[in-house]
Write an enzyme that holds these catalytic residues in place. Structure first.
Site, short mmCIF file in Angstrom:
data_model
loop_
_atom_site.label_atom_id
_atom_site.label_comp_id
_atom_site.label_asym_id
_atom_site.label_seq_id
_atom_site.Cartn_x
_atom_site.Cartn_y
_atom_site.Cartn_z
N GLU A 96 0.86 -1.19 0.00
CA GLU A 96 0.00 0.00 0.00
C GLU A 96 0.89 1.23 0.00
O GLU A 96 2.02 1.18 0.47
CB GLU A 96 -0.97 -0.03 1.19
CG GLU A 96 -0.34 -0.15 2.55
CD GLU A 96 -0.26 1.18 3.23
OE1 GLU A 96 -1.22 1.95 3.13
OE2 GLU A 96 0.77 1.46 3.85
N THR B 291 1.60 -5.32 17.66
CA THR B 291 0.88 -4.41 16.76
C THR B 291 -0.25 -5.13 16.05
O THR B 291 -1.07 -4.50 15.41
CB THR B 291 1.82 -3.83 15.69
OG1 THR B 291 2.44 -4.93 15.03
CG2 THR B 291 2.87 -2.96 16.32
N ASN C 27 14.25 2.98 15.19
CA ASN C 27 14.91 2.76 13.90
C ASN C 27 16.30 3.37 13.85
O ASN C 27 17.19 2.84 13.20
CB ASN C 27 14.05 3.33 12.76
CG ASN C 27 12.81 2.49 12.54
OD1 ASN C 27 12.78 1.33 12.92
ND2 ASN C 27 11.79 3.07 11.94
N GLU D 161 31.61 -14.12 4.47
CA GLU D 161 32.45 -14.40 5.63
C GLU D 161 31.60 -14.46 6.91
O GLU D 161 31.89 -15.23 7.82
CB GLU D 161 33.49 -13.29 5.76
CG GLU D 161 34.83 -13.75 6.26
CD GLU D 161 35.87 -12.66 6.13
OE1 GLU D 161 36.44 -12.30 7.16
OE2 GLU D 161 36.10 -12.18 5.01
#
EC number: 3.6.5.-
Length: 448
Positions: free
Chosen positions: A71, A179, A228, A254
């Site tokens: 969306e 949520t 964040n 690695e």
């Protein structure tokens, strides 16, 4: 060059993408319009940052990234935000309707309408690379797009780019902060589908990050931006060795070689230190030994689980900033003497170390202090099985009553997929349990 393509899926992935690219731009001195005043070579110079940015003939730097959501609202914020000129408009791909917290919509009905457009765009990005190293996929486990579409994309990427590494940064549903009610369903379904397609998945648990923000940064009510920004520091530390030259550099493959002992056991735990607010940092000088020690504190982990109850299989320390190998070795030696840190007996206490001299950067006006040195520890520990156990328990509570299942079946899923996925994750828990056993116990069992 060894390029990486980042794919940001769903709201969580896109918002993590925003903060990560904001930080990368600051670290490399790239302006929001893609110009880089410090870079004198126009056109593809042989710079380390070209692993993440491609350079146009006009000297503009464009992220090798794709943002996808079913969306448009979240990606519209990118299209209107201060970094709108950074991204190619075709790298921001949106659908018309929502994934609606429903794995089946993201994976089957709505997802399949947009997947080809996304793969075309990835193909174009891959064609610009001289030596594509792999993909970094950012998403949440709980959302419909994050779970369903990501698993569809990973399956298709495995088909198109079989040998390339695929790393995930996944937002794990927080134990307390939920949520969506159906998060456990989506998480188990997406984990089951992507388990064989992902090489390494770094899980980030929102609640753990909330607690770090509250405790270390004194933010009473952390917002997603706060979370964040912290996550982007971790992602940046993990990818720093790909973007800068350092003394001990670590490649994508690695990571896998050093962290993944068996293909299914590819969920390392990330820990970051020091997380400290500007007011405090002014008064504290954090030595290499101190930040290394704080990596072994459960409070600094990105997932709520207790490594003191589990055993370490592998451990990778990525330092950044003013760090010399001598200090690191001393810090590690001290840690090895502590009994609380247990390694599995089939793996000698090997620590892999990466050192990058580029000092850590922080976003201006952010919550984190600018410090001289940081460390990000990636450890593969059996304790992360606790996270799966929590999720399984919630899944079982709902699935026993078949709650909400009709929404998934209505979008074309079969109920059998639920039990199949649940069995797969139960097997994953069992795998973790067996890996933690001492090898001589196995032998005795075999003789009886």
């Amino acid at each position: 060059m060894r390029e990486c393509i980042s794919v940001h899926v769903g709201q969580a992935g896109v918002q993590m993408g925003n903060t990560c690219w904001e930080l990368y731009c600051l670290e490399h001195g790239i302006q929001p319009d893609g110009q880089m005043p410090s870079d004198k070579t126009i056109g593809g110079g042989d710079d380390s940052f070209t692993t993440f940015f491609c350079e146009t003939g006009a000297g503009k730097h464009v992220p090798r990234a794709i943002f996808v959501d079913l969306e448009p609202t979240v990606i519209d914020e990118v299209r209107a935000g201060i970094y709108r000129q950074l991204f190619h408009p075709e790298q921001l791909i949106t659908g018309k309707e929502d994934g609606a917290n429903n794995y089946a919509r993201g994976h089957y009905t709505i997802g399949k309408e947009i997947i080809d457009q996304v793969l075309d765009r990835i193909r174009k990005l891959a064609d610009q690379c001289t030596g594509l190293q792999g993909f970094l996929c950012f998403h949440s486990f709980g959302g419909g797009t994050g779970s369903g579409f990501t698993s569809l994309l990973m399956e298709r990427l495995s088909g198109d780019y079989g040998k390339k590494s695929k790393l995930e940064f996944s937002i794990y549903p927080a134990p307390q902060v939920s949520t969506a009610v159906v998060e456990p369903y989506n998480s188990i379904l997406t984990t089951h589908t992507t388990l064989e397609h992902s090489d390494c998945a770094f899980m980030v648990d929102n609640e753990a990050i909330y607690d770090i923000c509250r405790r270390n940064l004194d933010i009473e009510r952390p917002t997603y931006t706060n979370l964040n920004r912290l996550i982007s520091q971790i992602v940046s530390s993990i990818t720093a060795s790909l973007r800068f030259d350092g003394a001990l550099n670590v490649d994508l493959t690695e990571f896998q070689t050093n962290l993944v002992p068996y293909p299914r056991i590819h969920f390392p735990l990330a820990t970051y230190a020091p997380v400290i607010s500007a007011e405090k940092a002014y008064h504290e000088q954090l030595s290499v030994a101190e930040i290394t020690n704080s990596c072994f504190e459960p409070a600094n982990q990105m997932v709520k689980c207790d490594p003191r109850h589990g055993k370490y299989m592998a451990c990778c320390l990525l330092y950044r900033g003013d760090v010399v190998p001598k200090d690191v070795n001393a810090a590690i030696a001290t840690i090895k003497t502590k009994r609380s840190i247990q390694f599995v007996d089939w793996c000698p206490t090997g620590f892999k170390v990466g050192i990058n001299y580029q000092p850590p950067t922080v976003v201006a006006g952010g919550d984190l202090a600018k410090v001289q040195r940081i460390v990000c520890m990636l450890s593969n520990t059996t304790a992360i099985a606790e996270a799966w156990a929590r999720l399984d328990h919630k899944f079982d509570l709902m699935y026993a009553k078949r709650a909400f299942v009709h929404w998934y079946v209505g979008e074309g899923m079969e109920e059998g997929e639920f039990s199949e996925a649940r069995e797969d994750i139960a097997a994953l828990e069992k795998d973790y349990e067996e890996v933690g056993l001492d090898s001589y116990e196995d032998e005795e069992e075999g003789e009886e």
